[in-house]
Design a protein around this motif. Structure first.
Motif, PDB file in Angstrom:
ATOM      1  N   SER A  48      -4.929  13.567   6.310  1.00  0.00           N
ATOM      2  CA  SER A  48      -3.511  13.613   6.691  1.00  0.00           C
ATOM      3  C   SER A  48      -2.991  12.219   7.044  1.00  0.00           C
ATOM      4  O   SER A  48      -1.814  11.918   6.802  1.00  0.00           O
ATOM      5  CB  SER A  48      -3.275  14.594   7.837  1.00  0.00           C
ATOM      6  OG  SER A  48      -3.957  14.190   9.003  1.00  0.00           O
ATOM      7  N   ALA A  49      -3.846  11.354   7.590  1.00  0.00           N
ATOM      8  CA  ALA A  49      -3.429   9.974   7.879  1.00  0.00           C
ATOM      9  C   ALA A  49      -3.155   9.222   6.580  1.00  0.00           C
ATOM     10  O   ALA A  49      -2.194   8.449   6.501  1.00  0.00           O
ATOM     11  CB  ALA A  49      -4.493   9.248   8.700  1.00  0.00           C
ATOM     12  N   VAL A  50      -3.981   9.443   5.565  1.00  0.00           N
ATOM     13  CA  VAL A  50      -3.759   8.821   4.255  1.00  0.00           C
ATOM     14  C   VAL A  50      -2.417   9.288   3.701  1.00  0.00           C
ATOM     15  O   VAL A  50      -1.604   8.485   3.242  1.00  0.00           O
ATOM     16  CB  VAL A  50      -4.896   9.148   3.266  1.00  0.00           C
ATOM     17  CG1 VAL A  50      -4.537   8.693   1.851  1.00  0.00           C
ATOM     18  CG2 VAL A  50      -6.202   8.518   3.719  1.00  0.00           C
ATOM     19  N   GLU A  51      -2.181  10.593   3.754  1.00  0.00           N
ATOM     20  CA  GLU A  51      -0.938  11.151   3.224  1.00  0.00           C
ATOM     21  C   GLU A  51       0.272  10.617   3.986  1.00  0.00           C
ATOM     22  O   GLU A  51       1.304  10.306   3.378  1.00  0.00           O
ATOM     23  CB  GLU A  51      -0.995  12.670   3.266  1.00  0.00           C
ATOM     24  CG  GLU A  51      -2.027  13.224   2.294  1.00  0.00           C
ATOM     25  CD  GLU A  51      -2.354  14.683   2.504  1.00  0.00           C
ATOM     26  OE1 GLU A  51      -1.921  15.274   3.523  1.00  0.00           O
ATOM     27  OE2 GLU A  51      -3.064  15.235   1.648  1.00  0.00           O
ATOM     28  N   LYS A  52       0.155  10.482   5.298  1.00  0.00           N
ATOM     29  CA  LYS A  52       1.258   9.933   6.105  1.00  0.00           C
ATOM     30  C   LYS A  52       1.536   8.487   5.697  1.00  0.00           C
ATOM     31  O   LYS A  52       2.691   8.091   5.522  1.00  0.00           O
ATOM     32  CB  LYS A  52       0.913  10.009   7.586  1.00  0.00           C
ATOM     33  CG  LYS A  52       1.991   9.438   8.473  1.00  0.00           C
ATOM     34  CD  LYS A  52       1.594   9.462   9.936  1.00  0.00           C
ATOM     35  CE  LYS A  52       2.678   8.768  10.735  1.00  0.00           C
ATOM     36  NZ  LYS A  52       2.199   8.207  11.962  1.00  0.00           N
ATOM     37  N   ASN A  53       0.470   7.707   5.557  1.00  0.00           N
ATOM     38  CA  ASN A  53       0.648   6.316   5.134  1.00  0.00           C
ATOM     39  C   ASN A  53       1.293   6.234   3.757  1.00  0.00           C
ATOM     40  O   ASN A  53       2.179   5.401   3.531  1.00  0.00           O
ATOM     41  CB  ASN A  53      -0.697   5.584   5.127  1.00  0.00           C
ATOM     42  CG  ASN A  53      -1.117   5.138   6.499  1.00  0.00           C
ATOM     43  OD1 ASN A  53      -0.559   4.198   7.047  1.00  0.00           O
ATOM     44  ND2 ASN A  53      -2.090   5.819   7.068  1.00  0.00           N
ATOM     45  N   LEU A  54       0.864   7.074   2.833  1.00  0.00           N
ATOM     46  CA  LEU A  54       1.444   7.053   1.490  1.00  0.00           C
ATOM     47  C   LEU A  54       2.912   7.453   1.509  1.00  0.00           C
ATOM     48  O   LEU A  54       3.729   6.848   0.807  1.00  0.00           O
ATOM     49  CB  LEU A  54       0.655   7.952   0.544  1.00  0.00           C
ATOM     50  CG  LEU A  54      -0.709   7.416   0.124  1.00  0.00           C
ATOM     51  CD1 LEU A  54      -1.441   8.447  -0.722  1.00  0.00           C
ATOM     52  CD2 LEU A  54      -0.568   6.105  -0.623  1.00  0.00           C
ATOM     53  N   ASN A  55       3.259   8.434   2.309  1.00  0.00           N
ATOM     54  CA  ASN A  55       4.667   8.832   2.399  1.00  0.00           C
ATOM     55  C   ASN A  55       5.521   7.697   2.942  1.00  0.00           C
ATOM     56  O   ASN A  55       6.637   7.471   2.473  1.00  0.00           O
ATOM     57  CB  ASN A  55       4.826  10.093   3.243  1.00  0.00           C
ATOM     58  CG  ASN A  55       4.448  11.337   2.465  1.00  0.00           C
ATOM     59  OD1 ASN A  55       4.671  11.409   1.263  1.00  0.00           O
ATOM     60  ND2 ASN A  55       3.856  12.298   3.140  1.00  0.00           N
ATOM     61  N   THR A  56       4.995   6.954   3.907  1.00  0.00           N
ATOM     62  CA  THR A  56       5.717   5.795   4.424  1.00  0.00           C
ATOM     63  C   THR A  56       5.862   4.732   3.344  1.00  0.00           C
ATOM     64  O   THR A  56       6.929   4.126   3.190  1.00  0.00           O
ATOM     65  CB  THR A  56       5.002   5.212   5.662  1.00  0.00           C
ATOM     66  OG1 THR A  56       4.906   6.228   6.655  1.00  0.00           O
ATOM     67  CG2 THR A  56       5.743   4.015   6.215  1.00  0.00           C
ATOM     68  N   VAL A  57       4.791   4.501   2.587  1.00  0.00           N
ATOM     69  CA  VAL A  57       4.842   3.540   1.475  1.00  0.00           C
ATOM     70  C   VAL A  57       5.911   3.957   0.480  1.00  0.00           C
ATOM     71  O   VAL A  57       6.740   3.141   0.060  1.00  0.00           O
ATOM     72  CB  VAL A  57       3.466   3.420   0.781  1.00  0.00           C
ATOM     73  CG1 VAL A  57       3.575   2.667  -0.543  1.00  0.00           C
ATOM     74  CG2 VAL A  57       2.451   2.752   1.695  1.00  0.00           C
ATOM     75  N   PHE A  58       5.917   5.231   0.110  1.00  0.00           N
ATOM     76  CA  PHE A  58       6.905   5.713  -0.859  1.00  0.00           C
ATOM     77  C   PHE A  58       8.320   5.511  -0.330  1.00  0.00           C
ATOM     78  O   PHE A  58       9.216   5.110  -1.076  1.00  0.00           O
ATOM     79  CB  PHE A  58       6.686   7.194  -1.173  1.00  0.00           C
ATOM     80  CG  PHE A  58       5.339   7.514  -1.754  1.00  0.00           C
ATOM     81  CD1 PHE A  58       4.640   6.599  -2.539  1.00  0.00           C
ATOM     82  CD2 PHE A  58       4.750   8.739  -1.525  1.00  0.00           C
ATOM     83  CE1 PHE A  58       3.400   6.899  -3.074  1.00  0.00           C
ATOM     84  CE2 PHE A  58       3.511   9.049  -2.055  1.00  0.00           C
ATOM     85  CZ  PHE A  58       2.836   8.126  -2.829  1.00  0.00           C
ATOM     86  N   ASP A  59       8.521   5.779   0.948  1.00  0.00           N
ATOM     87  CA  ASP A  59       9.848   5.590   1.542  1.00  0.00           C
ATOM     88  C   ASP A  59      10.241   4.112   1.555  1.00  0.00           C
ATOM     89  O   ASP A  59      11.366   3.757   1.201  1.00  0.00           O
ATOM     90  CB  ASP A  59       9.892   6.151   2.963  1.00  0.00           C
ATOM     91  CG  ASP A  59       9.848   7.673   2.998  1.00  0.00           C
ATOM     92  OD1 ASP A  59      10.105   8.314   1.952  1.00  0.00           O
ATOM     93  OD2 ASP A  59       9.535   8.220   4.070  1.00  0.00           O
TER      94      ASP A  59
END
Length: 80
Positions: free
Chosen positions: A50-61
């Motif tokens: 979930s931390a990876v997914e959170k980081n990726l979502n921030t990157v995408f944003d």
């Protein structure tokens, strides 16, 4: 990461969007660019999936990759 930095520099003369990312977000993006799965990134960095997914979502944003269907945002993040 230099390939990504050069790519974004050509598209955004007003600044480097990668500079807005935290070191963890850049590390996750770099692992993604090396074609690691989210699970492999989590294991390699000793963080939760979930931390990876959170980081990726921030990157995408931060890279302004919209939540659209029909496109693979991780690939767009690396290629953009």
């Amino acid at each position: 990461m230099s390939v990504l930095r050069r790519r974004f520099a050509l598209e955004d003369p007003h600044g480097d969007p990668l500079s807005r990312l935290t070191s963890r977000e850049r590390t996750v993006l770099e692992a993604l660019a090396q074609r690691h799965t989210n699970a492999a990134v989590a294991q390699e960095l000793h963080i939760s999936l979930s931390a990876v997914e959170k980081n990726l979502n921030t990157v995408f944003d931060e890279l302004r990759l919209a939540h659209t269907t029909g496109y693979d945002r991780p690939i767009l993040a690396v290629l953009r």
